[in-house]
Design an enzyme around this catalytic site. Structure first.
Site, PDB file in Angstrom:
ATOM      1  N   HIS A 128       0.847  -1.210   0.000  1.00  0.00           N
ATOM      2  CA  HIS A 128       0.000   0.000   0.000  1.00  0.00           C
ATOM      3  C   HIS A 128       0.876   1.251   0.000  1.00  0.00           C
ATOM      4  O   HIS A 128       0.608   2.206  -0.750  1.00  0.00           O
ATOM      5  CB  HIS A 128      -0.903  -0.021   1.238  1.00  0.00           C
ATOM      6  CG  HIS A 128      -1.628   1.259   1.501  1.00  0.00           C
ATOM      7  ND1 HIS A 128      -2.955   1.458   1.163  1.00  0.00           N
ATOM      8  CD2 HIS A 128      -1.217   2.423   2.081  1.00  0.00           C
ATOM      9  CE1 HIS A 128      -3.321   2.671   1.519  1.00  0.00           C
ATOM     10  NE2 HIS A 128      -2.288   3.278   2.084  1.00  0.00           N
ATOM     11  N   GLU A 129       1.914   1.272   0.819  1.00  0.00           N
ATOM     12  CA  GLU A 129       2.776   2.448   0.887  1.00  0.00           C
ATOM     13  C   GLU A 129       3.555   2.636  -0.415  1.00  0.00           C
ATOM     14  O   GLU A 129       3.749   3.767  -0.877  1.00  0.00           O
ATOM     15  CB  GLU A 129       3.735   2.334   2.079  1.00  0.00           C
ATOM     16  CG  GLU A 129       3.050   2.266   3.431  1.00  0.00           C
ATOM     17  CD  GLU A 129       2.047   3.391   3.659  1.00  0.00           C
ATOM     18  OE1 GLU A 129       2.224   4.481   3.085  1.00  0.00           O
ATOM     19  OE2 GLU A 129       1.075   3.176   4.405  1.00  0.00           O
ATOM     20  N   HIS A 132       1.420   4.363  -2.904  1.00  0.00           N
ATOM     21  CA  HIS A 132       1.420   5.824  -2.755  1.00  0.00           C
ATOM     22  C   HIS A 132       2.608   6.429  -3.499  1.00  0.00           C
ATOM     23  O   HIS A 132       2.490   7.480  -4.144  1.00  0.00           O
ATOM     24  CB  HIS A 132       1.514   6.209  -1.277  1.00  0.00           C
ATOM     25  CG  HIS A 132       0.192   6.220  -0.567  1.00  0.00           C
ATOM     26  ND1 HIS A 132      -0.891   6.937  -1.026  1.00  0.00           N
ATOM     27  CD2 HIS A 132      -0.210   5.615   0.593  1.00  0.00           C
ATOM     28  CE1 HIS A 132      -1.913   6.778  -0.190  1.00  0.00           C
ATOM     29  NE2 HIS A 132      -1.532   5.970   0.782  1.00  0.00           N
ATOM     30  N   GLU A 202      -6.310   7.272  -0.885  1.00  0.00           N
ATOM     31  CA  GLU A 202      -6.205   6.085  -0.032  1.00  0.00           C
ATOM     32  C   GLU A 202      -6.878   4.877  -0.699  1.00  0.00           C
ATOM     33  O   GLU A 202      -6.359   3.769  -0.668  1.00  0.00           O
ATOM     34  CB  GLU A 202      -6.835   6.349   1.338  1.00  0.00           C
ATOM     35  CG  GLU A 202      -5.996   7.222   2.258  1.00  0.00           C
ATOM     36  CD  GLU A 202      -4.642   6.625   2.560  1.00  0.00           C
ATOM     37  OE1 GLU A 202      -4.559   5.409   2.833  1.00  0.00           O
ATOM     38  OE2 GLU A 202      -3.651   7.367   2.497  1.00  0.00           O
TER      39      GLU A 202
END
Length: 279
Positions: A128-129, A132, A202
Protein backbone atom coordinates in the site's frame (compact mmCIF):
# COMPACT_ATOMS: atom_id res chain seq x y z
CA UNK A 1 -13.52 6.42 -10.50
CA UNK A 2 -11.19 7.63 -7.76
CA UNK A 3 -8.76 9.00 -10.36
CA UNK A 4 -11.62 10.92 -11.98
CA UNK A 5 -12.75 12.07 -8.54
CA UNK A 6 -9.27 13.43 -7.78
CA UNK A 7 -9.27 15.37 -11.05
CA UNK A 8 -12.75 16.75 -10.37
CA UNK A 9 -11.83 17.86 -6.85
CA UNK A 10 -8.65 19.60 -8.00
CA UNK A 11 -10.67 21.35 -10.71
CA UNK A 12 -13.17 22.43 -8.06
CA UNK A 13 -10.34 23.91 -5.96
CA UNK A 14 -9.17 25.81 -9.03
CA UNK A 15 -12.65 27.23 -9.64
CA UNK A 16 -12.97 28.34 -6.00
CA UNK A 17 -9.59 30.07 -6.24
CA UNK A 18 -10.54 31.86 -9.46
CA UNK A 19 -13.95 32.85 -8.05
CA UNK A 20 -12.47 34.28 -4.88
CA UNK A 21 -9.83 36.14 -6.86
CA UNK A 22 -12.54 37.76 -8.95
CA UNK A 23 -14.57 38.62 -5.82
CA UNK A 24 -11.53 40.25 -4.27
CA UNK A 25 -11.26 42.58 -7.25
CA UNK A 26 -9.19 40.86 -9.89
CA UNK A 27 -6.72 38.10 -10.59
CA UNK A 28 -3.64 39.82 -9.13
CA UNK A 29 -4.57 39.11 -5.51
CA UNK A 30 -5.36 35.50 -6.31
CA UNK A 31 -2.04 35.12 -8.16
CA UNK A 32 -0.04 36.59 -5.27
CA UNK A 33 -1.74 34.28 -2.77
CA UNK A 34 -1.18 31.31 -5.07
CA UNK A 35 2.52 32.11 -5.49
CA UNK A 36 3.01 32.43 -1.72
CA UNK A 37 1.15 29.19 -1.02
CA UNK A 38 3.02 27.42 -3.84
CA UNK A 39 6.37 28.55 -2.43
CA UNK A 40 5.53 27.32 1.07
CA UNK A 41 4.25 23.97 -0.16
CA UNK A 42 7.10 23.52 -2.65
CA UNK A 43 9.54 23.76 0.26
CA UNK A 44 7.48 21.21 2.21
CA UNK A 45 7.25 18.94 -0.86
CA UNK A 46 10.98 19.07 -1.49
CA UNK A 47 11.90 18.46 2.15
CA UNK A 48 8.91 16.44 3.39
CA UNK A 49 10.83 13.18 3.72
CA UNK A 50 13.54 14.69 5.92
CA UNK A 51 11.06 16.67 8.01
CA UNK A 52 8.62 13.88 8.82
CA UNK A 53 11.28 11.20 9.35
CA UNK A 54 13.10 13.44 11.81
CA UNK A 55 9.80 14.40 13.47
CA UNK A 56 9.08 10.75 14.29
CA UNK A 57 12.70 9.80 15.14
CA UNK A 58 12.75 7.25 12.32
CA UNK A 59 15.79 4.97 12.13
CA UNK A 60 16.96 3.68 8.75
CA UNK A 61 16.69 -0.10 8.31
CA UNK A 62 19.64 -1.85 6.72
CA UNK A 63 19.59 -4.43 3.89
CA UNK A 64 19.91 -7.23 6.44
CA UNK A 65 16.57 -6.48 8.11
CA UNK A 66 13.40 -8.44 7.21
CA UNK A 67 11.48 -5.21 6.56
CA UNK A 68 14.07 -4.01 4.03
CA UNK A 69 14.03 -7.36 2.23
CA UNK A 70 10.22 -7.31 2.10
CA UNK A 71 10.15 -3.80 0.59
CA UNK A 72 12.93 -4.71 -1.84
CA UNK A 73 10.93 -7.69 -3.12
CA UNK A 74 7.78 -5.60 -3.57
CA UNK A 75 9.61 -2.72 -5.25
CA UNK A 76 11.23 -5.12 -7.72
CA UNK A 77 7.87 -6.74 -8.43
CA UNK A 78 6.24 -3.34 -9.02
CA UNK A 79 9.09 -2.01 -11.18
CA UNK A 80 9.85 0.77 -8.70
CA UNK A 81 13.21 2.17 -7.57
CA UNK A 82 14.20 0.87 -4.17
CA UNK A 83 13.10 3.43 -1.54
CA UNK A 84 14.83 4.03 1.76
CA UNK A 85 13.29 2.00 4.57
CA UNK A 86 12.80 3.27 8.12
CA UNK A 87 11.53 1.95 11.43
CA UNK A 88 9.78 4.33 13.86
CA UNK A 89 10.45 3.50 17.53
CA UNK A 90 6.87 3.47 18.80
CA UNK A 91 4.53 0.64 19.81
CA UNK A 92 1.57 2.25 18.03
CA UNK A 93 0.97 0.23 14.82
CA UNK A 94 1.15 2.35 11.66
CA UNK A 95 3.11 3.07 8.47
CA UNK A 96 3.56 5.81 5.88
CA UNK A 97 5.35 6.73 2.67
CA UNK A 98 7.01 10.03 1.81
CA UNK A 99 9.33 11.57 -0.77
CA UNK A 100 8.91 13.89 -3.73
CA UNK A 101 9.03 11.15 -6.40
CA UNK A 102 9.68 7.39 -6.79
CA UNK A 103 13.40 8.06 -7.19
CA UNK A 104 13.55 9.93 -3.85
CA UNK A 105 11.07 8.01 -1.73
CA UNK A 106 11.04 6.48 1.72
CA UNK A 107 8.68 4.09 3.46
CA UNK A 108 8.44 3.74 7.22
CA UNK A 109 6.81 1.25 9.56
CA UNK A 110 6.47 1.51 13.31
CA UNK A 111 7.89 -1.03 15.69
CA UNK A 112 4.32 -1.74 16.75
CA UNK A 113 3.07 -2.70 13.29
CA UNK A 114 5.97 -5.10 12.77
CA UNK A 115 5.11 -6.83 16.04
CA UNK A 116 1.35 -6.85 15.46
CA UNK A 117 0.91 -8.12 11.90
CA UNK A 118 1.69 -11.41 10.23
CA UNK A 119 4.16 -11.52 7.33
CA UNK A 120 1.40 -11.45 4.69
CA UNK A 121 -0.46 -8.62 6.41
CA UNK A 122 2.67 -6.49 6.78
CA UNK A 123 3.50 -7.17 3.13
CA UNK A 124 0.06 -5.85 2.19
CA UNK A 125 0.68 -2.68 4.20
CA UNK A 126 4.09 -2.04 2.63
CA UNK A 127 2.60 -2.67 -0.82
CA UNK A 128 0.00 0.00 0.00
CA UNK A 129 2.78 2.45 0.89
CA UNK A 130 4.68 1.66 -2.31
CA UNK A 131 1.45 2.30 -4.21
CA UNK A 132 1.42 5.82 -2.75
CA UNK A 133 4.96 6.23 -4.10
CA UNK A 134 4.00 4.91 -7.55
CA UNK A 135 0.87 7.09 -7.67
CA UNK A 136 2.91 10.20 -6.76
CA UNK A 137 0.46 11.01 -3.99
CA UNK A 138 2.90 13.35 -2.26
CA UNK A 139 2.85 15.58 -5.35
CA UNK A 140 -0.95 15.45 -5.64
CA UNK A 141 -1.33 16.24 -1.95
CA UNK A 142 1.02 19.20 -2.34
CA UNK A 143 -0.99 20.57 -5.28
CA UNK A 144 -4.21 20.29 -3.25
CA UNK A 145 -2.55 21.93 -0.24
CA UNK A 146 -1.27 24.78 -2.43
CA UNK A 147 -4.74 25.61 -3.72
CA UNK A 148 -6.31 25.27 -0.26
CA UNK A 149 -3.59 27.48 1.23
CA UNK A 150 -4.05 30.15 -1.42
CA UNK A 151 -7.83 30.13 -0.87
CA UNK A 152 -7.31 30.50 2.88
CA UNK A 153 -5.01 33.50 2.29
CA UNK A 154 -7.51 35.15 -0.04
CA UNK A 155 -10.25 34.52 2.52
CA UNK A 156 -8.23 36.36 5.13
CA UNK A 157 -7.61 39.24 2.69
CA UNK A 158 -11.34 39.41 1.92
CA UNK A 159 -12.20 39.58 5.61
CA UNK A 160 -9.96 42.60 6.11
CA UNK A 161 -11.19 44.19 2.89
CA UNK A 162 -14.82 43.71 3.94
CA UNK A 163 -14.22 45.16 7.40
CA UNK A 164 -12.12 48.19 6.44
CA UNK A 165 -13.18 48.73 2.85
CA UNK A 166 -16.96 48.31 3.08
CA UNK A 167 -18.79 51.67 3.08
CA UNK A 168 -21.98 53.11 1.74
CA UNK A 169 -25.67 52.46 2.22
CA UNK A 170 -27.65 49.28 2.43
CA UNK A 171 -26.04 47.93 -0.72
CA UNK A 172 -22.59 48.49 0.76
CA UNK A 173 -23.53 46.69 3.95
CA UNK A 174 -24.89 43.83 1.86
CA UNK A 175 -21.61 43.57 -0.03
CA UNK A 176 -19.66 43.54 3.24
CA UNK A 177 -21.86 40.76 4.65
CA UNK A 178 -21.61 38.76 1.42
CA UNK A 179 -17.85 39.16 1.33
CA UNK A 180 -17.48 38.01 4.93
CA UNK A 181 -19.69 34.97 4.34
CA UNK A 182 -17.68 33.98 1.25
CA UNK A 183 -14.41 34.63 3.08
CA UNK A 184 -15.39 32.16 5.83
CA UNK A 185 -17.14 29.51 3.74
CA UNK A 186 -14.66 29.18 0.85
CA UNK A 187 -11.60 28.20 2.97
CA UNK A 188 -13.68 25.60 4.85
CA UNK A 189 -14.94 24.20 1.53
CA UNK A 190 -11.36 24.11 0.22
CA UNK A 191 -10.19 22.19 3.30
CA UNK A 192 -13.02 19.67 2.91
CA UNK A 193 -12.10 19.19 -0.76
CA UNK A 194 -8.44 18.75 0.17
CA UNK A 195 -9.44 16.02 2.65
CA UNK A 196 -11.61 14.37 0.00
CA UNK A 197 -8.61 14.28 -2.34
CA UNK A 198 -6.64 12.49 0.38
CA UNK A 199 -9.44 9.96 0.91
CA UNK A 200 -9.66 9.18 -2.82
CA UNK A 201 -5.90 8.54 -2.93
CA UNK A 202 -6.20 6.08 -0.03
CA UNK A 203 -8.71 4.01 -2.01
CA UNK A 204 -6.36 3.99 -5.00
CA UNK A 205 -3.40 2.95 -2.84
CA UNK A 206 -5.46 0.13 -1.31
CA UNK A 207 -6.36 -1.21 -4.75
CA UNK A 208 -2.88 -0.90 -6.23
CA UNK A 209 -1.23 -2.22 -3.08
CA UNK A 210 -3.52 -5.25 -2.99
CA UNK A 211 -2.69 -5.94 -6.62
CA UNK A 212 1.03 -5.57 -5.97
CA UNK A 213 1.13 -7.99 -3.05
CA UNK A 214 -1.39 -10.29 -4.76
CA UNK A 215 -3.44 -10.75 -1.59
CA UNK A 216 -6.29 -8.25 -1.04
CA UNK A 217 -7.57 -10.18 1.99
CA UNK A 218 -4.20 -9.84 3.74
CA UNK A 219 -4.40 -6.06 3.39
CA UNK A 220 -8.04 -6.12 4.52
CA UNK A 221 -7.10 -8.08 7.66
CA UNK A 222 -4.19 -5.71 8.28
CA UNK A 223 -6.43 -2.64 8.10
CA UNK A 224 -8.90 -4.17 10.54
CA UNK A 225 -6.15 -5.06 13.01
CA UNK A 226 -4.46 -1.69 12.60
CA UNK A 227 -7.65 0.19 13.36
CA UNK A 228 -8.11 -1.75 16.58
CA UNK A 229 -4.42 -1.51 17.41
CA UNK A 230 -4.27 2.25 16.93
CA UNK A 231 -7.27 2.65 19.25
CA UNK A 232 -5.56 0.59 21.96
CA UNK A 233 -2.19 2.28 21.43
CA UNK A 234 -2.66 5.72 19.84
CA UNK A 235 0.43 7.46 18.54
CA UNK A 236 1.16 10.17 21.07
CA UNK A 237 3.79 11.68 18.77
CA UNK A 238 1.32 12.12 15.90
CA UNK A 239 0.47 15.60 14.65
CA UNK A 240 -2.68 16.64 12.72
CA UNK A 241 -0.53 18.13 9.93
CA UNK A 242 0.98 14.72 9.13
CA UNK A 243 -1.88 12.38 10.10
CA UNK A 244 -2.99 12.03 6.47
CA UNK A 245 0.29 10.33 5.57
CA UNK A 246 -0.31 7.24 7.70
CA UNK A 247 -2.17 4.15 6.47
CA UNK A 248 -4.64 4.50 9.36
CA UNK A 249 -5.43 7.72 11.18
CA UNK A 250 -3.07 7.89 14.18
CA UNK A 251 -5.33 10.43 15.91
CA UNK A 252 -8.39 9.47 17.90
CA UNK A 253 -11.28 11.87 17.99
CA UNK A 254 -14.99 12.53 18.05
CA UNK A 255 -17.51 11.89 15.32
CA UNK A 256 -17.01 15.49 14.18
CA UNK A 257 -13.27 14.80 13.81
CA UNK A 258 -14.14 11.76 11.71
CA UNK A 259 -16.24 13.99 9.46
CA UNK A 260 -13.14 16.06 8.76
CA UNK A 261 -10.90 12.98 8.48
CA UNK A 262 -8.35 12.58 5.70
CA UNK A 263 -8.95 8.80 5.76
CA UNK A 264 -11.95 6.97 4.28
CA UNK A 265 -14.18 4.92 6.62
CA UNK A 266 -12.32 1.72 7.44
CA UNK A 267 -15.43 -0.39 6.81
CA UNK A 268 -15.59 0.87 3.22
CA UNK A 269 -11.89 0.24 2.60
CA UNK A 270 -12.18 -3.32 3.88
CA UNK A 271 -15.38 -3.94 1.88
CA UNK A 272 -13.69 -2.79 -1.34
CA UNK A 273 -10.73 -5.10 -0.71
CA UNK A 274 -13.03 -8.05 -0.02
CA UNK A 275 -14.89 -7.35 -3.26
CA UNK A 276 -11.54 -7.21 -5.08
CA UNK A 277 -10.58 -10.57 -3.59
CA UNK A 278 -13.90 -12.03 -4.69
CA UNK A 279 -13.27 -10.94 -8.27
Amino acid sequence: MNTLKTGFLLTLLTLILVGMGSALGGSSGAMIAFIIAAGMNFFAYWNSDKIILKMYNAEEAGPETPLYKMVEKLAHKGGLPMPKVYIIPTDSPNAFATGRNPENAAVAATRGIIALLSHDELEGVMAHELAHVANRDTLIGTVAATFAGAIAMIGSMMQWAAIFGGRGGDGGRGNVAGGLILAFIAPVAASLIQMAVSRSREYLADARGASLCGNPMALARALDRLQQGSIRKPMEEARPATAHMFIVNPLSGSSMAKFFSTHPPMEERIAKLKAMAGR
